[in-house]
Design a protein around this motif. Structure first.
Motif, PDB file in Angstrom:
ATOM      1  N   THR A   1       6.809   7.967   4.073  1.00  0.00           N
ATOM      2  CA  THR A   1       7.067   6.489   4.111  1.00  0.00           C
ATOM      3  C   THR A   1       8.463   6.236   4.023  1.00  0.00           C
TER       4      THR A   1
ATOM      5  N   TYR B   1       7.694  -1.658   4.102  1.00  0.00           N
ATOM      6  CA  TYR B   1       6.473  -1.971   3.498  1.00  0.00           C
ATOM      7  C   TYR B   1       6.359  -3.651   3.006  1.00  0.00           C
TER       8      TYR B   1
ATOM      9  N   TYR C   1       0.457   2.833   5.977  1.00  0.00           N
ATOM     10  CA  TYR C   1       1.173   3.048   4.955  1.00  0.00           C
ATOM     11  C   TYR C   1       0.725   3.510   3.729  1.00  0.00           C
TER      12      TYR C   1
ATOM     13  N   SER D   1       0.924   7.239   1.996  1.00  0.00           N
ATOM     14  CA  SER D   1       1.615   7.099   0.815  1.00  0.00           C
ATOM     15  C   SER D   1       1.188   8.339  -0.284  1.00  0.00           C
TER      16      SER D   1
ATOM     17  N   LYS E   1      -0.479   5.766  -4.546  1.00  0.00           N
ATOM     18  CA  LYS E   1      -1.265   4.849  -3.885  1.00  0.00           C
ATOM     19  C   LYS E   1      -1.268   3.639  -4.818  1.00  0.00           C
TER      20      LYS E   1
END
Length: 241
Positions: free
Chosen positions: A41, A46, A89, A93, A96
């Motif tokens: 990521t 984001y 995403y 990731s 989380k």
């Protein structure tokens, strides 16, 4: 004569708005695919994904309230697409907790906005959503402004995503014109900050060159030339021996 032509112009701009909005959505696809493929990521915006998703859902409420079919389709599809990017995403990731906490915060903020809308008089409903849209759409344009500082500091445009910048500029330009034709400042005005930020980025790209994608192509070409040159040098030495 002009008034007879105006409805046709609005129709053309409506279609252009839809098409370029889909282009803008697709501009996040390379980032999403690269993120899923590499299971990383890094450098993925984001927060921008979350704010865009938030605005799409607010925009859907506004579109339903004014009965604008174009905006309903646009915001509904946008909410699905950007929601998918957010889901990927979170899936990719490693940790989380942080992305989920950010997502729940945005969901809570959206619910708070909707709850407040139920408390305002009916004649204030549309202006209130419109003000929400102006604030949050403006934030979408301001969030990437941090890249301008990075570009100037590093004298490099590597942090700039060309696909999202081009898609966003085209989409914002048409949305601004569409809002102007519809005489709706809640559509046109929020696009101005984003246009200004992207205009500055374009100037900086002319100043510092294209992002790393173009640099990588040049590097590959250079490496290939070096290999050919080294191969020829080795062959010459063997012949001399």
């Amino acid at each position: 004569m002009v008034m007879d032509f105006l409805p046709d112009l609005i129709t053309i701009v409506e279609w252009a708005t839809l098409i370029l909005a889909f282009v803008m959505m697709a501009s996040g696809l390379p980032i999403c695919l690269n993120m899923y493929r590499n299971k990383s990521t890094a450098n993925v915006p984001y927060l921008l994904f979350l704010v865009v998703e938030f605005v799409c859902n607010l925009g859907l409420q506004y579109a339903i309230a004014v009965g604008n079919t174009t905006l309903i389709i646009l915001n509904a599809v946008s909410a699905i697409v950007w929601g998918t990017y957010i889901g990927v995403y979170i899936l990719v990731s490693k940790s989380k907790s942080k992305p989920l906490a950010m997502l729940f915060s945005v969901v809570g903020l959206f619910c708070a906005h909707i709850y407040y809308l139920t408390t305002v008089p009916s004649n204030e409903y549309l202006p209130t959503i419109g003000k929400y849209m102006m604030v949050w759409c403006t934030s979408i344009g301001i969030i990437p402004a941090g890249e301008i500082y990075t570009i100037i500091q590093e004298k490099s445009t590597n942090c700039c995503n060309m696909s999202m910048m081009i898609g966003g500029t085209l989409n914002a330009s048409v949305m601004c014109f569409y809002g102007y034709l519809m005489n709706d400042i809640y559509i046109s005005l929020p696009t101005v900050p984003g246009l200004l930020v992207n205009f500055i980025k374009i100037i900086l790209i002319f100043r510092y060159g294209l992002p790393s994608g173009q640099s990588d192509i040049n590097q590959i070409s250079k490496d290939a030339d070096d290999k050919v040159h080294n191969g020829k040098t080795g062959e010459t030495l063997r012949r001399r021996k």
